[in-house]
Design an enzyme around this catalytic site. Sequence first.
Site, PDB file in Angstrom:
ATOM      1  CG  HIS A  50     -13.834  54.106  10.207  1.00  0.00           C
ATOM      2  ND1 HIS A  50     -13.089  53.252  10.932  1.00  0.00           N
ATOM      3  CD2 HIS A  50     -13.008  54.935   9.633  1.00  0.00           C
ATOM      4  CE1 HIS A  50     -11.901  53.335  10.658  1.00  0.00           C
ATOM      5  NE2 HIS A  50     -11.606  54.779  10.041  1.00  0.00           N
ATOM      6  CD  GLU A  52     -17.905  49.593  10.917  1.00  0.00           C
ATOM      7  OE1 GLU A  52     -17.629  48.357  10.626  1.00  0.00           O
ATOM      8  OE2 GLU A  52     -17.357  50.513  10.518  1.00  0.00           O
ATOM      9  CB  CYS A  80     -11.444  50.077  13.358  1.00  0.00           C
ATOM     10  SG  CYS A  80     -12.510  51.488  13.624  1.00  0.00           S
ATOM     11  CB  CYS A  83     -16.313  51.154  14.128  1.00  0.00           C
ATOM     12  SG  CYS A  83     -15.903  52.276  12.811  1.00  0.00           S
TER      13      CYS A  83
END
Length: 151
Positions: A50, A52, A80, A83
């Site tokens: 992801h 991040e 999310c 993250c």
Amino acid sequence: MTEYLQRAIEIAAKSAVSGGGPFGAVLVTADGQIFEGTNAVTLNHDPSAHAEVMALRNAGQALGTHDLTGATLYSSCEPCPMCLSASMWARVDRLVYAASAEEAAEAGFDDRAFYEHIRSESTPFEYHHLASDARLHPFQAWQQNTERIDY
């Protein structure tokens, strides 16, 4: 809106049209160093890639540390739970995001069940929603990309 949040949105939109997911993140260390990350889940076949997490990885590797105390993480979208947790483990002091989880759900990224749990807990750092007029551009670019891989 800060220049860093704008940059996160810009790289998210570029990712959405170049095979990645429509998410971008910019990490700014306490001393002003800048590290970026975009969503590479489908590009890398890595569910943890992801935006991040990628920004945190890039910063940690470049700085030779896993402790990013004093840093601010700017994200094109509300992180999310993974993250968010990675940001906590990295000891990020502040997290600022543009699009909300609800807006992500409307674009096909629905993690609301996870957010319900997260929102019931407290976070050890500031957690802000800073809506941007451009916050939906990455999702629009994603939806218009006919070669995207949905996940």
